[in-house]
Design a protein around this motif. Sequence first.
Motif: not given
Length: 463
Positions: A436-442, A447-452
Amino acid sequence: MKGEFQEQINRVAKNMSKEDNILVVSHHDADGITACAIMVDALRKLGKDVEFMAIKQLDSINIGKAENSGRTVVFTDMGSGQLEMLMEHKEKIGNFYVIDHHPPAMEYDNQVNPHFFGYDGGLDVSGAGLAYFVAKALGHEEMAHLAIVGAVGDMQDSDGKLHSLNRIILEDAVKQGTVKVKHDLRLFGRQSRALAQMLMYASDPILPGLVGNEASCVSFIENLGIEPKREDGQWKSYVDLDIEERRKLTSAMYMLLLDNGTPEYIIQGMIGEVFTLLSEERGTELRDAKEFATLLNSCGRQEVSEVGVRVCLGDRDEGWKNAKDALQQYRRRLREGIEFLSSMEKEEMDNLYYFDATGKIDENIIGVIAGMGYGARKFSSKKPVLALAEDKDNKDMLKVSSRANRGLIRRGLHLGEAMNECSSAFGGEGGGHDIAAGARIPKERRDEFLTLVDKMFKKQLSK
Ligand SMILES: [Mn+2]
């Protein structure tokens, strides 16, 4: 306990005993709240002037809350992973200690962290457990039961029992007469919920066909020949059942899960050690470690963590009433979340599922809803799931919650590492446990984040 680790604990405790005015800053979940209470209790008993606060996460926004307090700051259940940032802010924070079980970013003199000694911070000990060892070194071991609540809150008993350092704490608590261990059904609500409610809200594991559906839960119980009401007309809870009824109910749940293809080891985890807090009133949430943890988690999610700390410290009046209110509200939001799950559109990538709940589900419970979606078989157990919600602190940011299962972890998946690396690639921040983990992204980098992340999962799973 390894001698070197005990030495670290003793040394840090000794340094701490010389401080006078202290601010304990902790994480706002059950483990963080109990860690905070254990630390506050021990330090106040030593005559220190102690204040405390619980925060959602130690990031560039929240760190300001720990600055300019004019007190020595003790971080519990957080801080190890953020040591570099803490060092950058050292001038404003002042003198500080870190008592944490998350992977440490670096060594630091006044840090207690089990990773340096070969312990697994995910399973062997929680933040509350470490606070307990420090408190014990300071001469106060009477809060051992709270450290058990913390460990259970962090799901360190997810394979059915507590291990390693948690075991030492459990033995202390049993010896002190505050905790009793039994082998039994481990669903939330054994003490405080009506049977049908217990089944309907079960999340670890979710009961297919029963989740969120009270009517089918009632008929499930009645079909087993179990009378769902007590003689006084009140709904029965699990602890009201006799041994034969408990056996019937448990095996029916087993069958249900097997029929739905739930992996054997998940079902096994449903039965295991149950921790009863003997000094708490029977039939209340405080009587069972898992329920106590859920109560505290709901305080955190309703942003009244301090109420949770007060309950841990013994408040059974105003604080206890407010904590129960928080639990009520939290349950209402869970109901809304379950409704959302049944209507949501999930998206699928090669190595993950995701769904976007922006504007629909509060970021505080998005992780729980993602976990429930798993149990309700909205997602196959072959891939982890990412859930997206709006960041309350900053509308330009997205809050990402990710959840996996033990099977994926065994194959090499580590959500915390993926969230950390992938979010920092886009100027965000993240981290957490393997499962279980989390993040904050712009928001605009979604979409770029999901791809990575998708790529990263592939790499992890092919190791
Ligand atoms: Mn923790």
